[in-house]
Design an enzyme around this catalytic site. Structure first.
Site, mmCIF file in Angstrom:
data_model
loop_
_atom_site.group_PDB
_atom_site.id
_atom_site.type_symbol
_atom_site.label_atom_id
_atom_site.label_comp_id
_atom_site.label_asym_id
_atom_site.label_seq_id
_atom_site.Cartn_x
_atom_site.Cartn_y
_atom_site.Cartn_z
ATOM 1 N N GLY A 1 0.811 -1.222 0.000
ATOM 2 C CA GLY A 1 0.000 0.000 0.000
ATOM 3 C C GLY A 1 0.839 1.264 0.000
ATOM 4 N N SER A 2 2.067 1.170 0.479
ATOM 5 C CA SER A 2 2.963 2.330 0.434
ATOM 6 C C SER A 2 3.733 2.363 -0.883
ATOM 7 C CB SER A 2 3.967 2.264 1.589
ATOM 8 O OG SER A 2 3.296 2.283 2.814
ATOM 9 N N SER B 1 7.032 4.132 3.853
ATOM 10 C CA SER B 1 6.435 3.012 4.581
ATOM 11 C C SER B 1 5.445 3.579 5.582
ATOM 12 C CB SER B 1 7.511 2.209 5.318
ATOM 13 O OG SER B 1 6.877 1.312 6.204
ATOM 14 N N THR C 1 8.379 -1.867 7.766
ATOM 15 C CA THR C 1 8.413 -2.925 6.746
ATOM 16 C C THR C 1 9.855 -3.310 6.446
ATOM 17 O OG1 THR C 1 6.339 -2.162 5.875
ATOM 18 C CG2 THR C 1 7.687 -3.456 4.378
ATOM 19 N N GLU D 1 -6.890 -6.747 -1.474
ATOM 20 C CA GLU D 1 -6.850 -6.503 -0.029
ATOM 21 C C GLU D 1 -8.224 -6.166 0.555
ATOM 22 O OE1 GLU D 1 -3.533 -4.382 1.733
ATOM 23 O OE2 GLU D 1 -2.508 -4.418 -0.191
ATOM 24 N N HIS E 1 1.142 -8.348 -26.946
ATOM 25 C CA HIS E 1 2.282 -9.144 -27.396
ATOM 26 C C HIS E 1 2.407 -10.451 -26.626
ATOM 27 C CE1 HIS E 1 3.705 -5.777 -29.859
ATOM 28 N NE2 HIS E 1 3.151 -5.051 -28.905
ATOM 29 N N LYS F 1 3.984 -11.387 8.214
ATOM 30 C CA LYS F 1 4.979 -10.513 8.842
ATOM 31 C C LYS F 1 5.368 -11.065 10.220
ATOM 32 C CE LYS F 1 3.918 -6.159 6.485
ATOM 33 N NZ LYS F 1 3.448 -4.790 6.564
HETATM 34 O O1 PA5 Z 1 -1.793 -2.806 2.622
HETATM 35 C C1 PA5 Z 1 -1.002 -3.329 3.379
HETATM 36 O O2 PA5 Z 1 -1.237 -3.511 4.580
HETATM 37 C C2 PA5 Z 1 0.346 -3.763 2.871
HETATM 38 O O3 PA5 Z 1 0.354 -3.792 1.491
HETATM 39 C C3 PA5 Z 1 1.389 -2.818 3.403
HETATM 40 O O4 PA5 Z 1 1.280 -1.560 2.810
HETATM 41 C C4 PA5 Z 1 2.759 -3.408 3.146
HETATM 42 O O5 PA5 Z 1 2.886 -4.607 3.841
HETATM 43 C C5 PA5 Z 1 3.850 -2.453 3.554
HETATM 44 O O6 PA5 Z 1 3.637 -1.932 4.825
HETATM 45 P P1 PA5 Z 1 3.845 -0.375 5.057
HETATM 46 O O7 PA5 Z 1 2.916 0.285 4.122
HETATM 47 O O8 PA5 Z 1 3.516 -0.123 6.470
HETATM 48 O O9 PA5 Z 1 5.263 -0.110 4.722
#
Ligand code: PA5
Length: 696
Positions: free
Chosen positions: A406-407, A444, A449, A577, A593, A687
């Site tokens: 997500g980051s 992050s 992370t 997610e 392609h 994690k």
């Molecule tokens: O959406 C999520 O929870 C994950 O994709 C996190 O973004 C990913 O594990 C990375 O963690 P962070 O965004 O805290 O660096």
């Protein structure tokens, strides 16, 4: 007097459920020796008219797939806002033809019949054209082969003087009779099944509509001066639910003068139900007809309509119809398949009870998404106020953005938005080639992370220019320890729900560093408008509709390289997610392609796929051309696809409108999947396990 064909693609074919569905009704089923019924209808008639005089009339939602399938220009696919039975559809088509050619002869052909002897069929139509020229309203009568109770009957009267023994006046139309009456018709003779195939002068049928169907006639009068103008569609929508919902047989043919029937001797099937399909399919000596793989043991008289690559096995049964589709599996008594309609109606997706579904969002992901524009605004202010030692940071020509999940998407979006090279980096190490000219950016949300922390450490050994953003965590500690500028953003959100904070704070910071100067106000305005339009309060909104289209399917989201590719990726990850389901993404033109070849067996290995093209105005014209062609490729393979248009004027507004729409869709999809959109337990579990893992 030129001859035109109008194919009526209105048949719902509910008795052929679950193969026939509202999204893919009967004319789209490959029942004509592997061809779709509508394609077979087109091919059968085009020799008489030529392509330029072939028309189709269908509900608006089916117009595009039909156009693509038959390769017709849009003006030859006429649309109704919604089906209102045959009289209105015929009236509308007659009006359009008469406006273009006052002398037009019009043939009306249902899109969902199977016809055996095509040469004979065309000969019969040619005779019909002659009778229509002579001023008759002509219908074709099918010689009945059994006392069917599912068809209307036409009783013939005296022969037409112009066509002795080949065409007759109609004495009487009878609606579907009971068994005894039908038997009486057959033994008396001179009765035909009404096949719904008609020929007449377009002007003549309009006169009759004028006489017998006053509301339809009034609607057509209003539309008459508007053909070809922008006002046509709006007026059509306005007038269409006022017109009589009635068949042409009831509405006109049973009441009009000079109505003729031409007895037809070609083989005709309307494939009304699965028994009808069984009848026309090739069968072995046991009476087994199978489309797809059928493993039969001690099985008699059965129809199997399977999915490619998924065998159907039967043992010790007989007299069944077995129809397997991604949506449903039907097992029915072959002799009772005309009753399937009731099941089809019960199975029809009823609109979800959104109010009830909102209860599945106890942590408030909907509210998070709703507040995204506000978060973006707040973030711009944060970036403006952040402590940034400009002297330490400026002078870079490239950004390496380390971050995950997500980051990490922040890096992809910065690569799209900043006018310099941005390399997203998702791993434990940074590339060897980076040096002082590179700004190392660590993103992050949690700040904890491990890949991001590891890559950041690695990068710090290569360049002194670095910046970090997080809500706290080890990244903050590391940055402080190394004297690296760190920007803090509010905590308490899921990382994917903090994209506004991560991205817009950085955009604001890059503006201060002199590397970003686009005006973001229009973007925010578009997002704010969408926040109102797509929120739960706007029930039945576009995001909810899209979520319904994706429900139960595997989305394949297609963006465009250098433009919407990161947005397609964001759709995929948000669907993963939030909605907790598989989704994939690809980018154009690259997918032309490789992935395009994979479409060949998609129906077999991924029958529930749903391709989604994200569209903006700023795509390269050749990309737009590719989408046109791909649409056709997908339609021919029977794959589900849809297009999602961006909103807003400028390219960034369009980009963000699609991104934001995807966020809404993913949460609504979560609710349809009956899952809580917020928790992402598998990520956390992984994690946690990794934290206990020694080594590395
Ligand atoms: O959406 C999520 O929870 C994950 O994709 C996190 O973004 C990913 O594990 C990375 O963690 P962070 O965004 O805290 O660096």
């Amino acid at each position: 007097m030129s001859v035109y064909a109008v194919i009526m693609a209105g048949g719902k074919g509910e008795r052929l459920w679950p193969a026939s569905t509202p999204a893919r009704p009967k004319p789209f089923l490959p029942l004509a020796e592997g061809k779709t019924l509508i394609q077979a209808t087109y091919d059968r008639v085009v020799p008489l008219t030529g392509r330029a005089r072939m028309y189709v009339i269908a509900e608006r939602r089916l117009a595009e797939p039909i156009r693509v399938l038959l390769g017709l220009p849009p003006e030859q696919v006429l649309t109704e806002p919604q089906g209102r039975n045959t009289a209105p559809a015929i009236g509308l088509a007659a009006l359009v033809l008469a406006l273009q050619d006052p002398e037009a002869i019009m043939m009306v052909l249902p899109a969902d019949h199977l016809i055996g002897d095509e040469e004979e069929f065309r000969n019969t139509l040619s005779l019909g054209v002659e009778a229509a020229r002579a001023g008759y309203l002509v219908t074709l009568g099918i010689e009945p082969t059994y006392p069917a109770t599912g068809y209307g009957y036409i009783q013939r009267g005296e022969p037409l003087p112009e066509f002795p023994q080949r065409a007759f006046r109609v004495r009487r139309f009878t609606e579907k009779p009971d068994g005894a009456t039908a038997e009486g018709f057959l033994s008396e003779g001179g009765y035909y099944w009404n096949a719904g195939i008609f020929l007449w002068r377009a002007a003549r049928i309009l006169e009759e509509i004028d006489r017998f169907l006053p509301r339809l006639s009034a609607a057509l009068q209003r539309l008459r001066p508007l053909w070809g103008s922008a006002a046509w569609e709006g007026t059509l929508r306005e007038v269409w639910d006022q017109v009589e919902e009635i068949s042409i047989d009831y509405g006109v043919m049973e009441r009009a003068e000079r109505v003729a029937v031409i007895p037809a001797s070609f083989d005709w099937h309307d494939l009304g139900d699965w028994q009808g399909v069984w009848e026309v399919l090739p069968k072995d000596e046991r009476g087994l007809a199978a489309q797809g793989e059928h493993l039969a043991e001690d099985t008699g008289r059965t129809l199997v309509w399977g999915l490619p690559g998924k065998p159907v096995a039967t043992l010790g049964v007989s007299g069944l119809a077995i129809v397997d589709t991604p949506e449903a599996l039907l097992v029915a008594d072959l002799a009772r398949t005309q009753e399937v309609r009731a099941l089809a109606r019960r199975a029809r997706k009823t609109p979800p009870d959104w109010k009830e579904l909102y209860q599945l969002d106890p942590s408030g992901m909907l509210e998070e998404v709703k507040k995204f524009p506000a978060q973006c605004r707040e973030a711009l202010a944060l970036g403006k106020a952040a402590e940034l030692p400009l002297d330490k940071l400026s002078g870079f020509s490239r950004v390496l953005c380390v971050g995950m999940g997500g980051s990490g998407i922040t890096g992809d979006l910065l690569a799209r938005l900043l006018p310099l090279e941005v390399i997203p980096c998702r791993g434990y190490r940074v590339p060897e080639f980076i040096g002082e000219e590179t700004l190392l950016l660590a993103v992050s949300y949690s700040g904890n992370t491990e890949e991001t922390l590891s890559a950041f450490r690695d990068g710090l050994s290569k360049t002194p220019r670095a910046l970090a953003i997080s809500s706290g965590g080890k990244l903050r500690e590391l940055a402080e320890e190394r004297g690296v500028p760190w920007i803090g953003i509010p905590g308490g959100h899921q990382p994917r729900a903090a994209l506004g904070y991560l991205l817009f704070t950085l955009l604001s910071a890059f503006r201060r560093l002199g590397t970003f100067n686009a005006d973001l106000e229009p973007v925010l305005e578009v997002l704010e408008a969408l926040s109102r339009k797509l929120a739960p309060a706007a029930a039945g909104n576009r995001a909810q509709e899209l979520a319904r289209a994706l429900h139960g399917r595997v989305p394949l989201i297609c963006g465009v390289h250098g433009n919407t590719a990161p947005v397609a990726f964001r759709w995929k990850t948000q669907i993963n997610e939030n909605a907790k389901q598989p989704a994939f993404w690809a980018e154009l033109p690259e997918l032309c392609h490789n992935e395009i070849v994979g479409y060949e067996l998609t129906e077999r290995v991924l029958p529930t796929s749903q391709v989604v093209f994200l569209r903006t105005d700023s795509d390269h014209p050749r990309v737009a051309a590719r989408i046109e062609i791909l649409r056709e490729v997908l339609a021919r393979r029977g794959l589900a696809y849809l297009e999602v248009e961006a909103e807003g004027e400028d390219e960034f507004s369009q980009l963000f409108s699609l991104l934001y729409l995807g966020d809404w869709v993913s949460v609504y999809l979560a609710l349809l999947n009956r899952v809580d959109p917020t928790p992402v337990r598998p990520i956390q579990e992984l994690k946690d396990r990794l934290a206990r893992y020694k080594g590395g």
